[in-house]
Write an enzyme that holds these catalytic residues in place. Structure first.
Site, PDB file in Angstrom:
ATOM      1  N   ALA A   1       7.765 -72.687   6.661  1.00 21.78           N
ATOM      2  CA  ALA A   1       9.200 -72.449   6.469  1.00 21.78           C
ATOM      3  C   ALA A   1       9.474 -70.972   6.266  1.00 21.78           C
ATOM      4  CB  ALA A   1       9.720 -73.263   5.287  1.00 21.78           C
TER       5      ALA A   1
ATOM      6  N   ALA B   1      11.495 -67.746   8.554  1.00 19.65           N
ATOM      7  CA  ALA B   1      12.894 -67.562   8.949  1.00 19.65           C
ATOM      8  C   ALA B   1      13.407 -68.757   9.754  1.00 19.65           C
ATOM      9  CB  ALA B   1      13.042 -66.277   9.753  1.00 19.65           C
TER      10      ALA B   1
ATOM     11  N   LYS C   1      11.240 -73.115  27.290  1.00 24.66           N
ATOM     12  CA  LYS C   1      11.285 -72.279  26.080  1.00 24.66           C
ATOM     13  C   LYS C   1      10.326 -71.103  26.188  1.00 24.66           C
ATOM     14  CE  LYS C   1      12.192 -70.608  22.128  1.00 24.66           C
ATOM     15  NZ  LYS C   1      11.765 -71.126  20.846  1.00 24.66           N
TER      16      LYS C   1
ATOM     17  N   SER D   1      10.696 -63.148  16.705  1.00 21.84           N
ATOM     18  CA  SER D   1       9.613 -63.423  15.759  1.00 21.84           C
ATOM     19  C   SER D   1       8.446 -62.469  15.973  1.00 21.84           C
ATOM     20  CB  SER D   1       9.144 -64.875  15.899  1.00 21.84           C
ATOM     21  OG  SER D   1       8.670 -65.137  17.205  1.00 21.84           O
TER      22      SER D   1
END
Length: 307
Positions: free
Chosen positions: A8, A10, A186, A258
């Site tokens: 968990a 961002a 993705k 990320s």
């Protein structure tokens, strides 16, 4: 629904916080003690385009002592998957669903090895998140789709249950009967912006204002599309520009990928599971990937300087 978000950070907080706000029983699991303590003391502070709000939900540094849940959402960094899930098997009961929403390719096989393929679903999400400080994030949920599905492609009732829970919370979610194509869709998004943002150290606003970066991103995506086509993967994209544009849709100018966030923290990245995956699949099917190879080399060089 009882939900554990394993990893968990961002993104995990953006998804887990949204689910908790909708009334689900959520525990956010993250190894960062300061982050966990801030959430437990003050709640999770989520900044959205509509403003800032606080969500009260549980957080923990490990899964030790936690009971089995209905759904485990796996969002740890790719290179931590085996270790993290091995230490969280207590969360998986007879009917627990384990859903990977991680970037890149290959996590589902690791999960199947550890908890049994019958528990595993795959998925991809376009939700975004940026960690501002312990317990504080930017949440990019609005208009961002999540797709989930069974590994064999059939549309199951349990996948529909997850989608219903997500949609009720405001996470736009669809059950896919082409999960491999979904994963590659993705991957194209991550291929388009992750490495380039990490190399240039630019958030989305300035990144998208440099024409040479757009040209390079589109070339990298085209390579990935060529590899997918040669591998028999059915994509929803026919124009690489669409993946480049979708990556930033609805996100603020200060949004950071990320990969950039990892480099700013002095951490290694998931480059091997993103652009590196394109290179490996390209080698298998005989499709050249010079742009992606170059991006991988640049990120590896930056990682070496940080080390």
């Amino acid at each position: 629904m009882r939900i554990a978000v394993l990893g968990a950070g961002a993104l995990g907080c953006a998804i887990g916080g949204t689910l908790a706000k909708a009334g689900n029983e959520v525990v956010l699991i993250n190894r960062n003690r300061a982050h966990v303590e801030a959430i437990n003391r003050h709640g999770l502070v989520m900044r959205t385009p509509e403003g800032e709000h606080v969500v009260r939900t549980a957080a923990a540094t490990t899964a030790q002592g936690l009971a089995a849940v209905d759904l485990v959402i796996v969002l740890v960094k790719s290179f931590h998957t085996h270790e993290a899930v091995s230490n969280a098997v207590a969360l998986v009961g007879p009917d627990t669903m384990v859903l990977s929403l991680q970037n890149g390719l290959g996590h589902e096989d690791i999960l199947a090895e550890l908890v049994g393929r019958e528990h595993v679903l795959a998925g991809k999400t376009y939700v975004g998140g940026v960690l501002l400080a312990p317990g504080r994030i930017i949440s990019g949920v609005k208009g961002k789709e999540t797709l989930i599905g069974e590994l064999d492609g059939h549309v199951s009732e349990r996948a529909r249950r997850i989608a219903t829970t997500f949609n009720r919370a405001g996470l736009v979610t669809t059950v896919s009967d082409n999960i491999m194509g979904t994963m590659w869709d993705k991957l194209l998004i991550n291929v388009s912006t992750g490495a380039l943002s990490g190399i240039t150290r630019l958030p989305y606003g300035p990144l998208y204002r440099i024409p040479e970066i757009a040209t390079t991103a589109i070339a990298a995506v085209q390579e990935a599309m060529d590899v997918a086509a040669a591998s028999g993967v059915r994509l929803s994209y026919s124009d690489p520009r669409d993946a480049w544009l979708k990556a930033s849709a609805g996100l603020p100018d200060d949004f950071k990928t990320s990969m950039l966030q990892s480099l700013e923290k002095g951490s290694i990245t998931e480059i091997d599971f993103i652009n590196g995956a394109v290179v490996r699949w390209g080698q298998r099917c005989g499709v050249p990937t010079p742009v992606n190879q170059t991006l991988v080399a640049c990120i590896k060089g930056i990682e070496r300087t940080l080390a």
